[in-house]
Scaffold this active site. Structure first.
Site, PDB file in Angstrom:
ATOM      1  CG  ASP A  93      47.394  35.627  65.886  1.00 21.44           C
ATOM      2  OD1 ASP A  93      47.660  36.841  65.937  1.00 21.44           O
ATOM      3  OD2 ASP A  93      46.719  35.120  64.972  1.00 21.44           O
ATOM      4  CD  GLU A 139      47.216  44.292  61.916  1.00 23.36           C
ATOM      5  OE1 GLU A 139      46.514  43.481  62.542  1.00 23.36           O
ATOM      6  OE2 GLU A 139      48.440  44.128  61.720  1.00 23.36           O
TER       7      GLU A 139
HETATM    8  O1  KIV Z   1      48.146  39.451  67.349  1.00 25.54           O
HETATM    9  C1  KIV Z   1      48.168  40.662  67.589  1.00 25.54           C
HETATM   10  O2  KIV Z   1      49.064  41.183  68.251  1.00 25.54           O
HETATM   11  C2  KIV Z   1      47.111  41.486  67.018  1.00 25.54           C
HETATM   12  C3  KIV Z   1      47.280  42.972  67.098  1.00 25.54           C
HETATM   13  C4  KIV Z   1      48.251  43.421  66.099  1.00 25.54           C
HETATM   14  C5  KIV Z   1      45.984  43.686  66.988  1.00 25.54           C
HETATM   15  O3  KIV Z   1      46.161  40.972  66.498  1.00 25.54           O
END
Ligand code: KIV
Length: 271
Positions: free
Chosen positions: A51, A189
């Site tokens: 997202d 994260e």
């Molecule tokens: O939305 C995204 O790109 C993510 C990554 C940062 C793991 O969730």
């Protein structure tokens, strides 16, 4: 050298086998057909239709505005390009937090309308009921703990999470709960490397880090960040493998120059 590079199709089972054998899992985001084709042909293990498309593709400040329909558009474009990688799609903000029935129907739409292999959801114990319901429909779920950008307004900042003991303990408990619920992997994260290492050691499922150090089972980055297409965003964990912002801008400037000076098209470039 990768033992798994000859594997024709990456499944959730292959990822678990990679963890067992100690081979690190590579994961990148992609949001469109052309980029996904390049990333897949380079033999990435997992493509995340994140997202983060909300920031990178649509220019919003957070991941909150992107809709389920928009995620489906991005994911279907990616799936059309991919032959080998496992394609995981984020359930966007507002499509699963209400209740487990809503979560299941959002996950089903993604699987039916895109052809993706799995979905990803942010959160711990509070979303376990939804995870179980989605899994009971046969849809693999990837968890996401630590900095969860859909909760940015609760956190207030994008700084490192779980530095304090209480939050670190909650993260450990949440990780256990996600594994217990049946998640096939977890993204961690922006958490301290030691904590991420402990989670990866404790869990049987793969733990894929972004800003979570080297002691985890794999790494994920946002494609546009690692290629240097975005250039205002420079967290410590980001390694830039290219500076495409400058290269693309340079190419566009040269094109403009060639058009203005009548250099383009030349004799060989016309009919
Ligand atoms: O939305 C995204 O790109 C993510 C990554 C940062 C793991 O969730």
């Amino acid at each position: 050298m990768s033992v798994y590079s000859e594997v024709k199709t990456i499944t959730t089972h292959v990822l678990k086998a990679m963890k067992l054998s100690g081979e690190k899992i590579s994961m990148l985001t992609a949001y469109d057909y052309s980029m996904a084709k390049i990333v897949d042909s380079a033999k990435i293990d997992v493509i995340l239709v994140g997202d983060s498309a909300s920031n990178v593709m649509a220019g919003y400040k957070t991941t909150l505005p992107i809709t389920l329909n928009e995620m489906i558009y991005h994911a279907a474009s990616v799936v059309r390009a991919v032959n080998r990688a496992l394609v995981v799609v984020d359930l966007p903000f507002g499509s699963y937090q209400g209740n487990s029935k809503e979560a299941l129907s959002s996950a089903i739409r993604i699987m039916k309308e895109t052809g993706a292999n799995a979905i990803k959801m942010e959160g711990g114990i509070e979303i376990v009921e939804s995870i179980k319901r989605i899994l009971s429909a046969g849809i693999p779920v990837m968890g996401h703990l630590g900095l969860t950008p859909q909760s940015i307004h609760k956190f207030g900042t994008y700084t490192v999470r779980a530095k304090e003991i209480e939050e670190a303990e909650k993260l450990m408990t949440d990780a256990d709960a996600l594994q217990e619920a049946g998640c096939f992997a977890i993204v961690l994260e922006k958490v301290p490397a030691n904590l991420a290492g402990k989670v990866a050691e404790k869990l049987k499922i793969p733990v894929i880090g972004i800003g979570a150090g080297a002691q985890v089972d794999g790494q994920v980055l946002v494609l546009h960040d690692m290629l240097g297409i975005t250039h205002e965003f420079s967290p410590r964990f980001l390694r830039r493998y290219h500076n495409l912002y400058t290269e693309i801008k340079g190419a566009v400037e040269t094109y403009i120059q060639d058009v203005k000076t009548l250099d383009f098209p030349n004799e060989r470039e016309q009919y």
